[in-house]
Design a protein around this motif. Sequence first.
Motif, mmCIF file in Angstrom:
data_model
loop_
_atom_site.group_PDB
_atom_site.id
_atom_site.type_symbol
_atom_site.label_atom_id
_atom_site.label_comp_id
_atom_site.label_asym_id
_atom_site.label_seq_id
_atom_site.Cartn_x
_atom_site.Cartn_y
_atom_site.Cartn_z
ATOM 1 N N GLY A 48 0.839 -1.189 0.000
ATOM 2 C CA GLY A 48 0.000 0.000 0.000
ATOM 3 C C GLY A 48 0.876 1.241 0.000
ATOM 4 O O GLY A 48 2.068 1.179 0.318
ATOM 5 N N LEU A 49 0.287 2.379 -0.333
ATOM 6 C CA LEU A 49 1.068 3.596 -0.465
ATOM 7 C C LEU A 49 1.690 4.020 0.861
ATOM 8 O O LEU A 49 2.877 4.377 0.925
ATOM 9 N N GLU A 50 0.936 3.975 1.942
ATOM 10 C CA GLU A 50 1.488 4.366 3.248
ATOM 11 C C GLU A 50 2.537 3.381 3.722
ATOM 12 O O GLU A 50 3.556 3.772 4.315
ATOM 13 N N GLY A 51 2.326 2.098 3.443
ATOM 14 C CA GLY A 51 3.328 1.102 3.799
ATOM 15 C C GLY A 51 4.617 1.297 3.031
ATOM 16 O O GLY A 51 5.717 1.133 3.576
ATOM 17 N N ALA A 52 4.495 1.684 1.751
ATOM 18 C CA ALA A 52 5.677 1.958 0.938
ATOM 19 C C ALA A 52 6.418 3.176 1.472
ATOM 20 O O ALA A 52 7.658 3.199 1.511
ATOM 21 N N ARG A 53 5.674 4.192 1.885
ATOM 22 C CA ARG A 53 6.318 5.388 2.436
ATOM 23 C C ARG A 53 7.064 5.061 3.730
ATOM 24 O O ARG A 53 8.144 5.601 3.991
ATOM 25 N N GLN A 54 6.504 4.179 4.539
ATOM 26 C CA GLN A 54 7.192 3.778 5.757
ATOM 27 C C GLN A 54 8.445 2.975 5.421
ATOM 28 O O GLN A 54 9.488 3.132 6.063
ATOM 29 N N ALA A 55 8.352 2.109 4.394
ATOM 30 C CA ALA A 55 9.516 1.340 3.963
ATOM 31 C C ALA A 55 10.623 2.269 3.461
ATOM 32 O O ALA A 55 11.813 2.028 3.704
ATOM 33 N N LEU A 56 10.239 3.341 2.786
ATOM 34 C CA LEU A 56 11.209 4.334 2.331
ATOM 35 C C LEU A 56 11.887 4.994 3.523
ATOM 36 O O LEU A 56 13.118 5.136 3.555
ATOM 37 N N THR A 57 11.100 5.394 4.499
ATOM 38 C CA THR A 57 11.657 6.007 5.713
ATOM 39 C C THR A 57 12.641 5.074 6.401
ATOM 40 O O THR A 57 13.725 5.488 6.826
ATOM 41 N N ASP A 58 12.286 3.791 6.497
ATOM 42 C CA ASP A 58 13.144 2.814 7.160
ATOM 43 C C ASP A 58 14.455 2.616 6.402
ATOM 44 O O ASP A 58 15.532 2.521 7.015
ATOM 45 N N ALA A 59 14.367 2.542 5.066
ATOM 46 C CA ALA A 59 15.578 2.339 4.269
ATOM 47 C C ALA A 59 16.511 3.544 4.375
ATOM 48 O O ALA A 59 17.734 3.390 4.490
#
Length: 293
Positions: A253-264
Amino acid sequence: MTTKLAQLRAEMVPALDSFLQMRLKRTTDTAVLPAAMTYSVMAGGKRLRPLLMLAVVQTFKPQAIPQALPAAAAIELLHTYSLIHDDLPAMDNDDLRRGLPTNHKKFGEAQAILAGDGLLTLAFQWLAESQLPAETRIDLVQTLAVQAGPMGMVAGQSLDMLNQGKTLSLPELQDLHRRKTGALIKASVLMGAKVAAVNEQRTAALTTFATQFGLAFQIRDDILDVTATTAELGKPAHQDQAAEKNTYPGLLGLEGARQALTDALAGARQALGQLVVGTDTTLLNDFIDWLEK
């Protein structure tokens, strides 16, 4: 305030472009091939990968920048080859790249394939002919070949094509993108480390930085494919979904992808913090800041 990355870009992109333009003119005497090769190389790319290499050199051995320029240009040649082949009808079948017709739309499919082949092999010629020490040149050739070849970028592209229409797990998706996108970013950072003769401890931290940064770059690209327009991207928007590709927004999902970006990005920043005390990582951190915008 002007960042160190902005300063590096202002100084090195014109130098890279001039070097690329000049050297490509002397590449071949055939009728169409040099035009096809030059068309895609000079189509206005961000020069991210060569800039990453040069940023590592600037951080650890700035006096080696002039010697490193041909190697940085070689990285851009290899990256451009991958884009030309990526756009082909047998791959992503794209009509636009950087706001311009793709190479096969401009020159035909056969010449586009040959332009990509020419850039791929020319990259290694430029590395071999550079003025760096012989041992360093061998290390650079080996690093770029491994990361761009059938264990790295080419493997990632193969996995991407084979898994269209299938749903990958998160670890599988991460492995695909560590190869397809991340491997050449990793090569760029490691090549900079080799030119600068960085020790093993620092190289290990830089390797982690490159891996996390490459992952973040791909996640951001996936997010932009969903949220940006064709005009903003310079290529068709929403093409990943249309091609049934595996993406982070599609899986998380879009919010999950944004969180994955933050984590990376946090992982990349943490890796830079592992460098030896006294190393000024401001320039490399600027790359992370750029992806966060």
